[in-house]
Design a protein around this motif. Structure first.
Motif, short mmCIF file in Angstrom:
data_model
loop_
_atom_site.label_atom_id
_atom_site.label_comp_id
_atom_site.label_asym_id
_atom_site.label_seq_id
_atom_site.Cartn_x
_atom_site.Cartn_y
_atom_site.Cartn_z
N HIS A 66 27.01 -24.36 -47.99
CA HIS A 66 27.88 -24.02 -46.99
C HIS A 66 29.30 -23.27 -47.72
O HIS A 66 30.39 -23.75 -47.39
CB HIS A 66 28.52 -25.12 -46.15
N ARG A 67 29.10 -22.25 -48.23
CA ARG A 67 30.16 -21.48 -48.95
C ARG A 67 29.98 -20.22 -48.32
O ARG A 67 29.00 -19.44 -48.38
CB ARG A 67 29.92 -21.54 -50.57
N PRO A 68 31.44 -19.71 -47.92
CA PRO A 68 31.18 -18.22 -47.51
C PRO A 68 31.07 -17.11 -48.69
O PRO A 68 30.64 -15.84 -48.45
CB PRO A 68 32.78 -18.04 -47.30
N ASP A 69 31.12 -17.32 -49.97
CA ASP A 69 31.11 -16.46 -50.81
C ASP A 69 29.66 -16.37 -51.73
O ASP A 69 29.34 -15.42 -52.26
CB ASP A 69 32.18 -16.83 -52.11
N VAL A 70 29.09 -17.65 -51.63
CA VAL A 70 27.77 -17.64 -52.49
C VAL A 70 26.82 -18.08 -51.45
O VAL A 70 26.90 -18.95 -50.64
CB VAL A 70 27.88 -18.48 -53.64
N HIS A 71 25.48 -17.82 -52.01
CA HIS A 71 24.24 -18.25 -50.83
C HIS A 71 23.15 -18.76 -51.53
O HIS A 71 22.78 -18.15 -52.73
CB HIS A 71 24.05 -17.16 -49.90
N PRO A 72 22.60 -19.85 -51.35
CA PRO A 72 21.24 -20.40 -52.05
C PRO A 72 20.26 -19.25 -52.00
O PRO A 72 19.41 -19.42 -52.96
CB PRO A 72 20.72 -21.45 -50.98
N PHE A 73 20.08 -18.31 -51.10
CA PHE A 73 18.83 -17.23 -51.36
C PHE A 73 19.19 -16.31 -52.46
O PHE A 73 18.22 -15.85 -53.03
CB PHE A 73 18.77 -16.57 -50.08
N VAL A 128 33.82 -19.99 -34.27
CA VAL A 128 33.92 -21.00 -33.22
C VAL A 128 33.96 -22.43 -33.92
O VAL A 128 34.67 -23.45 -33.31
CB VAL A 128 32.84 -20.81 -32.20
N SER A 129 33.06 -22.49 -34.89
CA SER A 129 33.02 -23.98 -35.45
C SER A 129 34.34 -24.48 -36.05
O SER A 129 34.69 -25.30 -36.09
CB SER A 129 32.07 -24.02 -36.32
N TRP A 130 34.98 -23.41 -36.62
CA TRP A 130 36.31 -23.65 -37.27
C TRP A 130 37.45 -24.06 -36.03
O TRP A 130 38.21 -24.95 -36.14
CB TRP A 130 36.94 -22.79 -37.93
N THR A 159 31.35 -26.75 -41.43
CA THR A 159 32.92 -26.02 -41.73
C THR A 159 33.52 -26.93 -42.78
O THR A 159 33.27 -26.39 -44.13
CB THR A 159 33.92 -26.28 -40.53
N ILE A 160 34.25 -28.17 -42.65
CA ILE A 160 34.98 -28.62 -43.86
C ILE A 160 33.87 -29.83 -44.43
O ILE A 160 33.24 -30.55 -43.65
CB ILE A 160 36.26 -29.58 -43.16
N SER A 161 34.00 -29.81 -45.58
CA SER A 161 33.14 -30.75 -46.47
C SER A 161 34.14 -31.42 -47.42
O SER A 161 35.13 -31.11 -47.74
CB SER A 161 32.25 -29.95 -47.54
N LEU A 162 33.74 -32.94 -47.48
CA LEU A 162 34.80 -33.66 -48.05
C LEU A 162 34.07 -33.57 -49.55
O LEU A 162 33.14 -34.05 -50.07
CB LEU A 162 34.55 -35.17 -47.89
N ARG A 163 34.80 -32.52 -50.34
CA ARG A 163 34.65 -32.26 -51.57
C ARG A 163 35.68 -31.55 -52.51
O ARG A 163 36.71 -31.31 -51.88
CB ARG A 163 33.26 -31.37 -51.74
N SER A 164 35.38 -31.67 -53.77
CA SER A 164 36.57 -31.34 -54.55
C SER A 164 36.97 -29.89 -54.38
O SER A 164 38.28 -29.52 -54.63
CB SER A 164 36.53 -31.60 -56.01
N GLU A 165 36.08 -28.91 -53.96
CA GLU A 165 36.27 -27.27 -53.83
C GLU A 165 37.11 -27.34 -52.44
O GLU A 165 37.39 -26.11 -52.19
CB GLU A 165 35.20 -26.62 -54.03
N GLU A 166 37.14 -28.15 -51.60
CA GLU A 166 37.42 -28.00 -50.35
C GLU A 166 39.12 -27.58 -50.22
O GLU A 166 39.89 -28.36 -50.91
CB GLU A 166 37.33 -29.13 -49.51
N THR A 167 39.47 -26.82 -49.30
CA THR A 167 40.78 -26.24 -49.50
C THR A 167 41.90 -26.69 -47.92
O THR A 167 42.94 -26.70 -48.06
CB THR A 167 41.06 -24.64 -49.67
N ALA A 168 40.81 -27.27 -46.97
CA ALA A 168 41.39 -27.76 -45.87
C ALA A 168 42.34 -28.90 -46.07
O ALA A 168 42.27 -29.59 -46.83
CB ALA A 168 40.38 -28.11 -44.85
#
Lengths: 396, 396
Positions: A96-103, B157-159, B339-348
């Motif tokens: 779930h990243r806008p900049d990179v993708h698993p594919f 829309v998800s955001w 959308t939002i993930s609880l992880r260290s890279e998250e900016t929300a």
């Protein structure tokens, strides 16, 4: 998920050979399989991981490799007997990243492993209309493979799945027993004052319990219970509204065993049904029998549709949509194989070992009648997978 | 499917305004919404029709139109209060055909209706990584709209869905009561000798029955029951193998009401748990409490992850994957909002009204521990949606 394997290893070998033979006839350098049902068919993998990008890459010769999220790699060894060196997990940071993708990662890795070539002369197939293969995934695959062309494989594996082996037929019979039990529970439970969700509770309990030795697996589609004025709409699920005296409810569900599906539909009227419903039910049931008689190997699939259409036409009825489709392994959101449809435009010919859900739904403005059978095509005609009596059910 | 509407009409108006405001800020001439959860959010439509191509087209101003298969048009009027002139059904002959595709028809129709422009200056958004929007559907949309450019809307829309209204929060509380009841059923049923599928039967029955007045709806993900040696794999569903004395099982399920989800996970040990499991459970539960304390409006989302990580680090533990994600409306195959993930890279940054499934899964080679909470962010801290006691369950 099952830890006992349902098939002997040579069954998977035969399936892979059939797929690679078809790939060869289309000069495909590799096939990227993204449909969870086709992945299961080719290697047995079974887990709820398809909501994240994953694929099985089948090279033109040699064994396929599975690519999935890192946390799902261990599921490959457990459910699929895929050795560690043929399962590759992409890192969690790609989720779930806008900049990179698993594919992008999966394509790169498969090329490094020599499973897919990068060459202006080569074509790699993928099902461009598969569920769970997104437009973005496709763009990353195409970019990562260029100059290799990515072409539509048009459900290549699904077409190989159409004729079922004897081992598959046995699993479908178990699924049929589960469907019969779940439908019987539903028909026993449905009564005026009972909430729709309580009928579903009885169905879902029976679907999981299974029948006899065969435990139940989850269906690709949840029970559908269009009721009363909403019975004219085929894909409504349920609410917590109580069933009313005088209403009809159509119930569509499936029994599932080891991912093989046997769907089944019936209609129940709470109280004396209106004349129009009786008339439609009678005509459709007559059409069903005509269609079953036409279901013999060598007949064209469209003959089955024609037998149904011409029979109900005598009663002044007409059905626009198809009257069934090929079934087998299923994952949400669909238990149909998306190959053969029982309709007038279909060009396929019936063969022993094919399996169909023949579903006869007549949806009017604010009422409907639906009945169905799951069927195996046998040398002398169709074998019913379920044993729930046919016709309109009436609870007075 | 529900025939009573869960929201006042002005709630849908506010949602549409928020989406069109965001579209305007990105100069989008129209948005093609393909995620069933986002379609439901914007108009209330709810049926199991998403396995066929369908979309809600939101113009830059004015009301959205829904495009679906002809047989599903009536579901629009029933579940969504969409008037006939804003629901358009494509013909049955477009279903599962290699030569034609519903997205060509839907695009053409939406352009005719003036919902989307054909212009070299215009951009139309669509979520390029959405489930159920295939590469082929995308190609047909892009071709039908050219010279208009189709751009990635990146879950627009998800955001908008991330912050829940008070009415939505009430539905999530009902979902939480259902989750508590389903988990209690599971924990009561799980015992040595009981088949995994029988535990699932109890769960699925409770999921449909619901809790009190609130009937249960179907979850976006079926119950997952990784058990014994397979407990180290998060996404295995279940088998018909009996549970064994000495094994631990992780149970992950959701309560669902009117499509709103409250997921919940617990781990149960049949017999005295091994020391490593006790140790991990203790550390994770301590981490959970630290994470809950950090979950206050104004804090960065990554602070929640940091509170958990640093706490379990004191016990020598490390978790690579995210510890949760935004929840709300869900359809198969995923109850996360993506959308939002609880992880260290998250900016929300946390806001009151956000909802999360905080899931703490520690998956080792052949065992695992998993616990979770569904939470609403309130002004003073998190509100738990479920009331199942925390910690490792032990059945001696």
């Amino acid at each position: 998920m099952q830890t006992r394997r349902p098939f002997a290893p040579d069954e998977y070998e035969r399936r892979l050979e059939a797929v690679q033979r078809e790939m060869s006839s289309r000069s495909m350098a590799a096939l990227v399989v993204v449909d969870p049902a086709s992945i299961n068919y080719l290697c047995g993998y079974d887990a709820w991981s398809f909501y994240m990008p994953q694929c099985l890459v089948v090279p033109s010769a040699g064994l396929p490799h599975f690519f999935t999220r890192a946390m799902d790699v261990s599921g490959g060894a457990i459910t699929a007997d895929l050795p560690d060196d043929r399962v590759h997990g992409y890192p969690e940071t790609l989720v779930h990243r806008p900049d990179v993708h698993p594919f992008t990662w999966m394509t790169e890795r498969a090329v490094e492993l020599g499973l897919m070539p990068r060459s202006g002369d080569a074509e790699v197939g993928v099902d461009l209309d598969a569920h769970f293969f997104s437009a973005r995934g496709h763009a990353c695959l195409a970019e990562g493979l260029a100059p290799t062309r990515v072409v539509d494989s048009h459900q290549l594996v699904s077409w190989v799945r159409v004729v079922k082996s004897f081992a598959e037929q046995d699993l479908m019979r178990a699924a049929g027993r589960i469907a019969s039990r779940a439908m019987s529970s539903a028909l026993e439970t449905a009564a005026p004052g009972v909430r729709q969700c309580d009928v579903v509770a009885a169905i879902q309990r029976a679907q999981a319990e299974g029948a006899g030795d065969a435990g139940g697996d989850y269906p690709a589609i949840v029970p559908m219970l269009p009721t009363g004025k909403t019975a004219g709409t085929p894909h409504l699920t349920w609410s917590d509204r109580p069933l009313q005296f005088g209403e009809a409810t159509t119930i569509e569900l499936a029994g599932v065993h080891r991912r093989y599906h046997a769907p089944l539909a019936r209609t129940i009227s709470l109280g004396k049904p209106p004349r129009r419903l009786m008339h439609t039910a009678g005509a459709v049931d007559e059409g069903l029998h005509a269609a079953l008689e036409a279901m013999v190997p060598g007949n064209a699939v469209r003959d089955v549709h024609e037998a149904f259409s011409s029979t109900i036409a005598h009663h002044g009825l007409y059905k626009e949509s198809r009257i069934g489709y090929s079934i087998g392994i299923g994952y949400p959101p669909d238990w149909g194989e998306r190959t053969i449809s029982l309709r007038s435009e279909e060009t396929a010919v019936l063969q022993a070992g094919m399996a169909f859900h023949m579903i006869l739904g007549m949806w009017e403005d604010d009422w409907g009648y639906e009945t169905s059978e799951s069927l195996l095509v046998q040398p002398l005609g169709p074998e019913r997978l379920t044993d729930v009596p046919q016709g309109l059910y009436i609870r007075d």
